[in-house]
Design an enzyme around this catalytic site. Structure first.
Site, short mmCIF file in Angstrom:
data_model
loop_
_atom_site.label_atom_id
_atom_site.label_comp_id
_atom_site.label_asym_id
_atom_site.label_seq_id
_atom_site.Cartn_x
_atom_site.Cartn_y
_atom_site.Cartn_z
N HIS A 294 31.77 20.53 35.78
CA HIS A 294 32.40 21.80 35.40
C HIS A 294 32.50 22.67 36.66
O HIS A 294 33.53 23.28 36.90
CB HIS A 294 31.61 22.49 34.30
CG HIS A 294 32.32 23.65 33.69
ND1 HIS A 294 33.56 23.54 33.11
CD2 HIS A 294 31.98 24.96 33.61
CE1 HIS A 294 33.95 24.73 32.67
NE2 HIS A 294 33.01 25.61 32.97
N GLU A 305 24.13 23.25 35.76
CA GLU A 305 24.75 21.94 35.58
C GLU A 305 23.99 20.87 36.34
O GLU A 305 23.73 19.77 35.80
CB GLU A 305 26.21 21.97 36.03
CG GLU A 305 26.95 20.68 35.78
CD GLU A 305 28.46 20.81 35.93
OE1 GLU A 305 29.18 19.89 35.48
OE2 GLU A 305 28.93 21.83 36.50
N LYS A 326 37.77 22.13 40.89
CA LYS A 326 38.11 23.56 40.81
C LYS A 326 38.17 24.18 42.20
O LYS A 326 38.83 25.20 42.41
CB LYS A 326 37.10 24.31 39.95
CG LYS A 326 37.20 24.04 38.45
CD LYS A 326 36.20 24.87 37.69
CE LYS A 326 36.30 24.67 36.18
NZ LYS A 326 35.81 23.34 35.75
N HIS A 331 40.06 27.44 38.48
CA HIS A 331 39.57 27.25 37.11
C HIS A 331 40.69 27.57 36.14
O HIS A 331 41.07 28.73 35.97
CB HIS A 331 38.37 28.17 36.88
CG HIS A 331 37.61 27.91 35.63
ND1 HIS A 331 38.14 27.23 34.55
CD2 HIS A 331 36.35 28.24 35.25
CE1 HIS A 331 37.24 27.15 33.58
NE2 HIS A 331 36.13 27.76 33.99
#
Length: 402
Positions: A294, A305, A326, A331
């Site tokens: 992510h 994470e 990203k 994002h």
């Protein structure tokens, strides 16, 4: 349970207007983040984003269509055409009756909201275009894809903030796996890069003013992007029987809720989703070679994470590669998981691991191999794609090479 494969992929994002262009940019570690260009950007404190450049709706859609299509819908239809064309499927008869569309978006027609709020509140107008509601509604993109490609089966939109695309793709996967549909068009899109969209995110104080540097000790926030990623998920025997080019296999998924905080992530919720996806796929930690993280570039997300991955994988975490694209495209909020799935397909199909660019300083709380700054050649059989959203909503997909 039936096997599910990906037979088509399409995208438009700040790195490229197609899948081949995007994958080249990922391999080269290019950055699609730059200065924002739209009305009143000078009133913002955040002036950078992964904006799609050179996209002209007038060259793709007629006047009537443009009056109905918000920018997020335009992106979706562009990517869907690429994906369906690549799949080679023509939806008619029983195939059309059973196949559908499940897409993710967090905000839907944000540009339409922004333009019409201006019209009413700033310009003092008392009337708006009669198609404002069908243009801004979150399901607009899914509906237009279904109409344009004759998809008459289960079709709807999922909105779970930054996990919207992964939740949508998980639902599509489950529909094909259980035999409800022979094929599904799925993925997600977002276009929040307008004055109101960025101003709202500024209020959270999680945005970077200069760059997205996931996992780097000097990271200072996320950077918004925009675009779409669309895929064709198809039942394996159906795809094999017609000689389709199979990009990869989707083998599992899991979803979880932190049930803890509306904005702060929990490693326990993330870990349960990661572990659950592997359990659903019937794979061991040692089989996973790559994770698309992510990886937002915020202090809270990245360390949480990494802690979740360390908990799930134990000693094998030292052998994992985990990168955040990203850093290159920004994002995409509700569309981000879909665009990021391309990096998993590239790893499985081409043996190329997309890098985490902008990485400058090691962070002891992010001690996993994040493939810093340069792409890497590596043989990968299994990949995971993580998405962890505001609201504590998590969705992880597992994929295998074929």
């Amino acid at each position: 349970m039936k096997r599910v494969v990906v037979t088509g992929a399409g995208t438009i994002n700040s790195l490229g207007h197609s899948v081949p262009a995007t994958l080249v940019a990922m391999r080269e570690g290019k950055c699609g983040i730059g200065d924002l260009e739209f009305r009143d950007v000078d009133r913002l404190s955040i002036k950078i984003g992964g904006q799609v450049r050179g996209f002209e709706a007038e060259g793709r859609f007629n006047r009537q269509q443009i009056s109905l299509y918000d920018r997020f819908t335009q992106f979706t239809l562009t990517a869907a055409k690429e994906a369906i064309d690549q799949s080679g499927l023509e939806f008619g008869g029983e195939l059309a009756a059973k196949s559908g569309v499940v897409l993710g978006t967090a905000g839907g027609g944000v540009s339409t909201w922004d333009d019409n709020y201006r019209s009413v509140y700033e310009d003092g107008k008392n009337r708006v275009h009669p198609f404002v509601v069908p243009k801004l509604m979150n399901n607009a993109a899914a509906s237009h894809v279904s109409m344009q490609h004759n998809l008459k089966g289960p079709s709807f939109t999922v909105s779970t903030a930054c996990a919207s695309s992964n939740h949508a793709m998980a639902q599509a996967f489950q529909m094909v796996r259980t035999g409800l549909a022979p094929a599904m068009v799925t993925g997600g899109s977002e276009s929040m890069l307008c004055f109101g969209g960025v101003k709202a995110w500024e209020g959270l104080r999680v945005m970077s003013k200069d760059a997205c540097r996931p996992f780097s000790a000097n990271r200072n926030g996320m950077v918004q992007g925009e675009g779409a990623g669309i895929f064709v998920f198809e039942e394996y025997e159906h795809a094999h029987g017609r000689g389709a080019d199979i990009l990869c296999e989707v083998i599992g998924f899991a979803m979880s809720s932190d049930a803890a905080d509306i904005v702060m992530p929990s490693k326990h919720g993330a870990a349960r989703a990661i572990f659950g996806a592997m359990k659903d796929a019937g794979i061991n930690p040692e089989e996973v070679g790559y994770i698309n993280a992510h990886g937002t570039g915020t202090a809270a997300n990245d360390k949480t994470e990494c802690a979740a991955v360390a908990d799930v994988f134990g000693q094998h975490a030292d052998k994992l590669m985990m990168s955040s694209t990203k850093s290159m495209h920004g994002h995409l909020i509700g569309g981000t998981g879909a665009v990021e799935l391309l990096s998993c397909i590239m790893a499985l199909r081409d043996g190329v691991i997309a890098p985490t660019i902008g990485y400058q300083e090691p962070d002891p709380e992010c001690a996993i191999d994040v493939v810093p700054n340069e792409a890497r050649d590596a043989k990968v059989e299994v990949a995971l794609s993580n998405a962890f959203a505001f609201g504590g909503l998590n969705a992880v997909l597992a994929l295998r090479s074929v």
